[in-house]
Enzyme design. Structure first.
Site, PDB file in Angstrom:
ATOM      1  N   SER A   1       0.864  -1.182   0.000  1.00 14.57           N
ATOM      2  CA  SER A   1       0.000   0.000   0.000  1.00 14.57           C
ATOM      3  C   SER A   1       0.898   1.227   0.000  1.00 14.57           C
ATOM      4  O   SER A   1       2.089   1.129   0.351  1.00 14.57           O
ATOM      5  CB  SER A   1      -0.859  -0.005   1.278  1.00 14.57           C
ATOM      6  OG  SER A   1      -1.458   1.261   1.503  1.00 14.57           O
TER       7      SER A   1
ATOM      8  N   TYR B   1      -2.023  -1.071  10.427  1.00 16.00           N
ATOM      9  CA  TYR B   1      -1.971  -1.209   8.964  1.00 16.00           C
ATOM     10  C   TYR B   1      -0.662  -0.646   8.417  1.00 16.00           C
ATOM     11  O   TYR B   1       0.016  -1.289   7.604  1.00 16.00           O
ATOM     12  CB  TYR B   1      -3.175  -0.481   8.363  1.00 16.00           C
ATOM     13  CG  TYR B   1      -3.413  -0.709   6.898  1.00 16.00           C
ATOM     14  CD1 TYR B   1      -4.116  -1.823   6.442  1.00 16.00           C
ATOM     15  CD2 TYR B   1      -2.964   0.208   5.945  1.00 16.00           C
ATOM     16  CE1 TYR B   1      -4.354  -2.021   5.082  1.00 16.00           C
ATOM     17  CE2 TYR B   1      -3.201   0.025   4.593  1.00 16.00           C
ATOM     18  CZ  TYR B   1      -3.901  -1.093   4.167  1.00 16.00           C
ATOM     19  OH  TYR B   1      -4.130  -1.276   2.825  1.00 16.00           O
TER      20      TYR B   1
HETATM   21  P1  NAD Z   1     -11.338  -6.329   0.174  1.00 15.49           P
HETATM   22  O1  NAD Z   1     -11.881  -6.195   1.546  1.00 15.49           O
HETATM   23  O2  NAD Z   1     -12.195  -6.076  -1.007  1.00 15.49           O
HETATM   24  O3  NAD Z   1     -10.684  -7.784  -0.031  1.00 15.49           O
HETATM   25  C1  NAD Z   1      -9.905  -8.383   0.977  1.00 15.49           C
HETATM   26  C2  NAD Z   1      -9.820  -9.850   0.692  1.00 15.49           C
HETATM   27  O4  NAD Z   1      -9.058 -10.471   1.756  1.00 15.49           O
HETATM   28  C3  NAD Z   1     -11.187 -10.561   0.671  1.00 15.49           C
HETATM   29  O5  NAD Z   1     -11.164 -11.589  -0.301  1.00 15.49           O
HETATM   30  C4  NAD Z   1     -11.282 -11.155   2.070  1.00 15.49           C
HETATM   31  O6  NAD Z   1     -12.158 -12.283   2.156  1.00 15.49           O
HETATM   32  C5  NAD Z   1      -9.840 -11.553   2.280  1.00 15.49           C
HETATM   33  N1  NAD Z   1      -9.482 -11.770   3.684  1.00 15.49           N
HETATM   34  C6  NAD Z   1      -9.654 -10.928   4.732  1.00 15.49           C
HETATM   35  N2  NAD Z   1      -9.230 -11.540   5.860  1.00 15.49           N
HETATM   36  C7  NAD Z   1      -8.785 -12.769   5.501  1.00 15.49           C
HETATM   37  C8  NAD Z   1      -8.230 -13.858   6.212  1.00 15.49           C
HETATM   38  N3  NAD Z   1      -8.047 -13.827   7.531  1.00 15.49           N
HETATM   39  N4  NAD Z   1      -7.901 -14.973   5.522  1.00 15.49           N
HETATM   40  C9  NAD Z   1      -8.097 -15.049   4.178  1.00 15.49           C
HETATM   41  N5  NAD Z   1      -8.625 -14.049   3.453  1.00 15.49           N
HETATM   42  C10 NAD Z   1      -8.946 -12.907   4.121  1.00 15.49           C
HETATM   43  O7  NAD Z   1     -10.042  -5.374   0.160  1.00 15.49           O
HETATM   44  P2  NAD Z   1      -9.124  -4.811  -1.017  1.00 15.49           P
HETATM   45  O8  NAD Z   1      -9.253  -3.347  -0.992  1.00 15.49           O
HETATM   46  O9  NAD Z   1      -9.325  -5.539  -2.269  1.00 15.49           O
HETATM   47  O10 NAD Z   1      -7.695  -5.139  -0.407  1.00 15.49           O
HETATM   48  C11 NAD Z   1      -6.822  -6.109  -0.932  1.00 15.49           C
HETATM   49  C12 NAD Z   1      -5.410  -5.745  -0.535  1.00 15.49           C
HETATM   50  O11 NAD Z   1      -5.069  -4.481  -1.096  1.00 15.49           O
HETATM   51  C13 NAD Z   1      -5.206  -5.616   0.970  1.00 15.49           C
HETATM   52  O12 NAD Z   1      -3.954  -6.159   1.335  1.00 15.49           O
HETATM   53  C14 NAD Z   1      -5.218  -4.114   1.185  1.00 15.49           C
HETATM   54  O13 NAD Z   1      -4.494  -3.740   2.331  1.00 15.49           O
HETATM   55  C15 NAD Z   1      -4.542  -3.653  -0.085  1.00 15.49           C
HETATM   56  N6  NAD Z   1      -4.797  -2.251  -0.415  1.00 15.49           N
HETATM   57  C16 NAD Z   1      -6.073  -1.802  -0.661  1.00 15.49           C
HETATM   58  C17 NAD Z   1      -6.253  -0.468  -0.964  1.00 15.49           C
HETATM   59  C18 NAD Z   1      -7.601   0.110  -1.257  1.00 15.49           C
HETATM   60  O14 NAD Z   1      -7.714   1.343  -1.379  1.00 15.49           O
HETATM   61  N7  NAD Z   1      -8.653  -0.695  -1.399  1.00 15.49           N
HETATM   62  C19 NAD Z   1      -5.157   0.396  -1.008  1.00 15.49           C
HETATM   63  C20 NAD Z   1      -3.903  -0.096  -0.758  1.00 15.49           C
HETATM   64  C21 NAD Z   1      -3.732  -1.424  -0.462  1.00 15.49           C
END
Ligand code: NAD
Length: 281
Positions: free
Chosen positions: A163, A176
């Site tokens: 991130s 985080y």
């Molecule tokens: P999201 O909530 O849409 O998806 C998260 C996924 O992780 C889901 O499939 C969920 O079921 C799974 N998950 C959560 N806890 C879990 C566990 N204990 N075991 C197995 N699976 C688990 O979120 P997203 O925005 O798609 O995030 C995905 C990644 O991208 C994350 O690592 C997040 O930190 C990173 N990220 C997101 C953003 C953003 O703006 N959305 C920005 C930077 C980084």
């Protein structure tokens, strides 16, 4: 100088380009947290590139599996494992499952992540532990478990979805930010330990991406400001992301696809921002 007409390693550019397009055929990718958001988009893109895909995550599993299978090229399979990425024993079961199904893991995408927003003094201890476990420690476990196979075949791709919070901080996101900085550090160590091999490890660092993880923060912001969701989204973007636009999951999946390609074989240990200018400030 390398031109379009120049052969590389005795092969014609067209041949190399063709290899990039089809290079994931008969390879196997594990994408953690791929039932939603960024992970789901990456899984779709890898399946479309010819890889077998092992999905993982909670929630709408059947819908995610159908969606990714719908993108898969002929001959590629899409399977699911329910490992809780907070648990070392279940992570080991996931990697064993991928090995039993497909022989080994060629591409590992450490994407599962969770968020909690609170001041340090008010941060629930169990949330700190959970965020560190899912966002950081899980990547240590998956990486240590897939590396022997990747080293054995002298090829592998590991992409850690970090991130902008792996590069810079924001208030109220102590766990985080700590976990994502740790994940960038783990990326660099993995890249150095594999530098003389055909295995690469890199991180991608998204800014705001409109996914369920962010929608929960939008709802909290709208409640706090007594505003609409649209106004809350604009406020979140306005504070941090100069472009004023969300990064899309498809754009991130394309960057991950490049990092998995042959052209990226000397990209090692980078933390590549796609953040609408967030970290340029
Ligand atoms: P999201 O909530 O849409 O998806 C998260 C996924 O992780 C889901 O499939 C969920 O079921 C799974 N998950 C959560 N806890 C879990 C566990 N204990 N075991 C197995 N699976 C688990 O979120 P997203 O925005 O798609 O995030 C995905 C990644 O991208 C994350 O690592 C997040 O930190 C990173 N990220 C997101 C953003 C953003 O703006 N959305 C920005 C930077 C980084």
């Amino acid at each position: 100088m390398l031109t379009e007409e120049t052969a590389v390693d005795g092969r014609e550019p067209r041949e190399l380009a063709g290899r990039n397009v089809s290079m994931l055929t008969q390879k196997t990718a594990v994408v953690t947290g791929s039932t939603s958001g960024i992970g789901l988009a990456i899984a779709r893109s890898l399946a479309a590139s010819g890889a077998n895909v092992v999905l993982n995550g909670f929630g709408e599993v059947a819908a995610a599996q159908a969606e990714v299978a719908g993108c898969a090229t002929a001959g590629a399979r899409v399977v699911y494992h329910p490992a809780d990425m907070a648990r070392a024993d279940e992570i080991a079961a996931l990697v064993e499952f991928a090995g039993a199904e497909f022989g080994g893991v060629d591409v590992l995408i450490n994407n599962a992540g969770i968020q909690h927003v609170a001041s340090i003094e008010g941060f629930p201890v169990e949330r700190w532990d959970a965020i560190l476990a899912v966002n950081l420690t899980s990547a240590f476990h998956t990486t240590r478990l897939v590396l022997p196979y990747m080293r054995g075949q002298n090829w592998g791709r590991i992409v850690n979805v970090a991130s902008v919070h792996g590069l810079v901080a924001s208030t109220h996101k102590a766990a985080y930010v700590a976990a994502k900085h740790g994940l960038v550090g783990l990326t660099k160590v993995t890249a150095l330990e594999t530098a003389r091999t055909g295995v690469t490890c890199n991180a991608v660092c998204p800014g705001w991406v409109q996914t369920p993880l962010v929608e929960r923060q939008v709802e909290a912001r709208a409640e706090q400001d007594h505003s609409s969701a649209a106004a809350a989204r604009a406020a979140l973007l306005g504070e941090k992301q100069p472009s004023g636009s969300f990064v899309t999951t498809q754009q991130l999946a394309a960057m991950v696809g490049f990092l998995c390609s042959e052209a990226a074989s000397e990209v090692r240990g980078v933390a590549w921002a796609m953040d609408g200018g967030w970290t340029a400030q």
